[in-house]
Motif scaffolding. Structure first.
Motif, PDB file in Angstrom:
ATOM      1  N   ILE A 170      83.263 -21.076  -8.755  1.00  0.00           N
ATOM      2  CA  ILE A 170      83.608 -22.359  -8.364  1.00  0.00           C
ATOM      3  C   ILE A 170      83.348 -23.325  -9.703  1.00  0.00           C
ATOM      4  CG2 ILE A 170      83.129 -24.247  -6.734  1.00  0.00           C
ATOM      5  CD1 ILE A 170      81.788 -22.168  -4.921  1.00  0.00           C
ATOM      6  N   LEU A 171      82.135 -23.203 -10.261  1.00  0.00           N
ATOM      7  CA  LEU A 171      81.735 -24.101 -11.184  1.00  0.00           C
ATOM      8  C   LEU A 171      82.435 -23.891 -12.491  1.00  0.00           C
ATOM      9  CD1 LEU A 171      77.819 -24.366 -10.075  1.00  0.00           C
ATOM     10  CD2 LEU A 171      79.663 -26.301  -9.893  1.00  0.00           C
ATOM     11  N   SER A 172      82.991 -22.817 -12.781  1.00  0.00           N
ATOM     12  CA  SER A 172      83.842 -22.821 -14.002  1.00  0.00           C
ATOM     13  C   SER A 172      85.496 -22.855 -13.668  1.00  0.00           C
ATOM     14  CB  SER A 172      83.896 -21.118 -14.230  1.00  0.00           C
ATOM     15  OG  SER A 172      84.121 -20.421 -13.354  1.00  0.00           O
ATOM     16  N   SER A 173      85.606 -23.484 -12.452  1.00  0.00           N
ATOM     17  CA  SER A 173      86.787 -23.982 -12.050  1.00  0.00           C
ATOM     18  C   SER A 173      87.192 -25.350 -11.612  1.00  0.00           C
ATOM     19  CB  SER A 173      87.321 -22.926 -10.829  1.00  0.00           C
ATOM     20  OG  SER A 173      88.493 -23.336 -10.261  1.00  0.00           O
ATOM     21  N   PHE A 174      87.989 -26.017 -12.356  1.00  0.00           N
ATOM     22  CA  PHE A 174      87.965 -27.499 -11.883  1.00  0.00           C
ATOM     23  C   PHE A 174      88.747 -27.556 -10.558  1.00  0.00           C
ATOM     24  CE2 PHE A 174      90.619 -31.447 -12.028  1.00  0.00           C
ATOM     25  CZ  PHE A 174      89.671 -32.319 -12.747  1.00  0.00           C
ATOM     26  N   GLY A 175      89.569 -26.926 -10.302  1.00  0.00           N
ATOM     27  CA  GLY A 175      90.253 -26.983  -9.112  1.00  0.00           C
ATOM     28  C   GLY A 175      89.471 -26.620  -7.674  1.00  0.00           C
ATOM     29  N   GLU A 176      88.828 -25.307  -7.864  1.00  0.00           N
ATOM     30  CA  GLU A 176      87.893 -24.874  -6.794  1.00  0.00           C
ATOM     31  C   GLU A 176      86.622 -25.952  -6.422  1.00  0.00           C
ATOM     32  OE1 GLU A 176      87.238 -21.059  -4.313  1.00  0.00           O
ATOM     33  OE2 GLU A 176      88.328 -21.125  -6.401  1.00  0.00           O
TER      34      GLU A 176
ATOM     35  N   TRP B 258      87.221 -24.301 -25.617  1.00  0.00           N
ATOM     36  CA  TRP B 258      85.661 -24.320 -24.941  1.00  0.00           C
ATOM     37  C   TRP B 258      85.522 -25.835 -24.617  1.00  0.00           C
ATOM     38  CZ3 TRP B 258      82.015 -21.307 -22.826  1.00  0.00           C
ATOM     39  CH2 TRP B 258      80.735 -21.955 -22.808  1.00  0.00           C
ATOM     40  N   LYS B 259      85.695 -26.532 -25.593  1.00  0.00           N
ATOM     41  CA  LYS B 259      85.334 -28.186 -25.394  1.00  0.00           C
ATOM     42  C   LYS B 259      85.934 -28.554 -24.519  1.00  0.00           C
ATOM     43  CE  LYS B 259      84.146 -31.752 -28.735  1.00  0.00           C
ATOM     44  NZ  LYS B 259      84.092 -32.254 -30.143  1.00  0.00           N
ATOM     45  N   THR B 260      87.355 -28.389 -24.174  1.00  0.00           N
ATOM     46  CA  THR B 260      88.080 -29.075 -23.238  1.00  0.00           C
ATOM     47  C   THR B 260      87.458 -28.586 -21.887  1.00  0.00           C
ATOM     48  OG1 THR B 260      89.950 -28.894 -24.725  1.00  0.00           O
ATOM     49  CG2 THR B 260      90.480 -29.308 -22.113  1.00  0.00           C
ATOM     50  N   LEU B 261      87.409 -27.556 -21.513  1.00  0.00           N
ATOM     51  CA  LEU B 261      86.819 -26.939 -20.262  1.00  0.00           C
ATOM     52  C   LEU B 261      85.417 -27.414 -19.901  1.00  0.00           C
ATOM     53  CD1 LEU B 261      88.014 -23.161 -20.838  1.00  0.00           C
ATOM     54  CD2 LEU B 261      89.074 -24.694 -19.200  1.00  0.00           C
ATOM     55  N   ALA B 262      84.737 -27.149 -21.297  1.00  0.00           N
ATOM     56  CA  ALA B 262      83.151 -27.643 -20.763  1.00  0.00           C
ATOM     57  C   ALA B 262      83.062 -29.193 -20.678  1.00  0.00           C
ATOM     58  CB  ALA B 262      82.502 -27.354 -21.972  1.00  0.00           C
ATOM     59  N   GLN B 263      83.762 -29.964 -21.415  1.00  0.00           N
ATOM     60  CA  GLN B 263      83.676 -31.446 -21.398  1.00  0.00           C
ATOM     61  C   GLN B 263      84.401 -31.714 -19.946  1.00  0.00           C
ATOM     62  OE1 GLN B 263      85.700 -32.984 -24.565  1.00  0.00           O
ATOM     63  NE2 GLN B 263      83.480 -33.310 -25.793  1.00  0.00           N
ATOM     64  N   ARG B 264      85.384 -31.282 -19.521  1.00  0.00           N
ATOM     65  CA  ARG B 264      85.887 -31.598 -18.095  1.00  0.00           C
ATOM     66  C   ARG B 264      85.051 -31.218 -17.026  1.00  0.00           C
ATOM     67  NH1 ARG B 264      91.586 -28.701 -16.109  1.00  0.00           N
ATOM     68  NH2 ARG B 264      90.519 -26.773 -15.996  1.00  0.00           N
ATOM     69  N   GLN B 265      84.479 -30.141 -16.928  1.00  0.00           N
ATOM     70  CA  GLN B 265      83.611 -29.672 -15.762  1.00  0.00           C
ATOM     71  C   GLN B 265      82.370 -30.561 -15.913  1.00  0.00           C
ATOM     72  OE1 GLN B 265      85.295 -28.777 -13.407  1.00  0.00           O
ATOM     73  NE2 GLN B 265      83.753 -27.031 -12.960  1.00  0.00           N
ATOM     74  N   LEU B 266      81.881 -30.827 -17.082  1.00  0.00           N
ATOM     75  CA  LEU B 266      80.683 -31.520 -17.123  1.00  0.00           C
ATOM     76  C   LEU B 266      80.791 -32.894 -16.587  1.00  0.00           C
ATOM     77  CD1 LEU B 266      79.241 -30.555 -20.955  1.00  0.00           C
ATOM     78  CD2 LEU B 266      78.192 -30.065 -18.570  1.00  0.00           C
ATOM     79  N   LYS B 267      81.895 -33.521 -16.875  1.00  0.00           N
ATOM     80  CA  LYS B 267      82.464 -34.815 -16.162  1.00  0.00           C
ATOM     81  C   LYS B 267      82.570 -34.578 -14.716  1.00  0.00           C
ATOM     82  CE  LYS B 267      85.743 -38.610 -16.672  1.00  0.00           C
ATOM     83  NZ  LYS B 267      87.131 -39.110 -17.598  1.00  0.00           N
ATOM     84  N   ASN B 268      82.976 -33.551 -14.428  1.00  0.00           N
ATOM     85  CA  ASN B 268      83.620 -33.334 -12.799  1.00  0.00           C
ATOM     86  C   ASN B 268      82.431 -32.994 -12.038  1.00  0.00           C
ATOM     87  OD1 ASN B 268      85.641 -33.047 -11.048  1.00  0.00           O
ATOM     88  ND2 ASN B 268      85.664 -30.892 -11.191  1.00  0.00           N
TER      89      ASN B 268
END
Length: 238
Positions: A172-178, A12-22
């Motif tokens: 989209i917003l739950s996907s780093f790539g999209e 959870w932390k990895t995914l959320a932090q990555r998207q919050l930064k992205n």
């Protein structure tokens, strides 16, 4: 909510932090604002507690989360939306599958979908969408058309803000790539046209190639009412 492991929290932390930064300058302003106001109950540091999220919504748009084991019947889904209830799974993808899922997990359901349900106009769009679906539960053709509308708006919707295409759809917003595909405009972008959308099939196994661009959530909400009016007029004629 106490059954999650340290590995789950790390995912959870990895995914959320990555998207919050992205997502800054890539996600719609409404989504960013929603994440900000919901930060006490939706953040990278803890797996969300649905009871706390539901309590938070009681002072906002009065949505609530219902736990479901996975994908549910279309009829049940529309009925839940009509009751301002959004369904979510509780399982999280593994750390080896951060970027590909065959079906939505809790990160998609909660990080992707829940924030914008605190936005007044978008919240009403989703609520009215659910009620419209309930009105046509015995019409398979219209249910398919509504699924397409859901796909190209609530799941994979984009918006034009300050002459830039940004994302508001949960898929989209739950996907780093999209998220990055939209930002790089590596796809086809079409003016929002609800009549075109309800007649366009979609694929669930690839990143999308076509997106429909709205100018604001009011246009989205109004288009749904226009669709409902058109369907009702057609029924009267027939």
């Amino acid at each position: 909510m106490n059954n999650y492991t340290e590995s789950d929290l790390l995912v959870w932390k990895t995914l959320a932090q990555r998207q919050l930064k992205n997502i800054p300058n890539k996600a719609s302003t409404a989504y960013i604002d929603a994440l900000d106001v919901m930060e006490p109950v939706l953040n990278a540091n803890e797996i969300p507690d649905f009871e706390k999220v539901n309590q938070w919504f009681k002072t906002s748009t009065e949505w609530k989360i219902k736990v479901v084991p996975g994908l549910i019947e279309v009829e049940d889904f529309f009925q839940l939306l009509a009751q301002k209830t959004f369904c979510s799974s509780t399982w999280l993808r593994s750390k080896d599958s951060l970027d590909y899922l065959e079906e939505p997990d809790m990160f998609h359901d909660i990080f992707g979908h829940i924030p914008l349900l605190s936005n007044l106009i978008f919240s009403e769009f989703v609520h009215e969408f659910g009620k419209l679906g309930c009105q046509y539960l015995n019409d398979p053709e219209k249910l398919v058309q509504l699924q397409r509308l859901y796909w190209f708006t609530i799941e994979f919707g984009v918006i034009n803000e300050d002459a830039k295409i940004k994302s508001y759809g949960a898929g989209i917003l739950s996907s780093f790539g999209e998220t990055n595909q939209i930002d790089e405009q590596a796809a086809n972008f079409h003016p929002y046209n609800i009549n075109e959308i309800i007649n366009k099939p979609f694929r669930t196994d690839v990143m999308q190639e076509d997106y429909y661009v709205i100018n604001n959530f009011s246009d989205l909400f109004n288009s749904l009412h226009q669709l409902k009016k058109t369907w009702e007029q057609t029924e009267l004629v027939n």
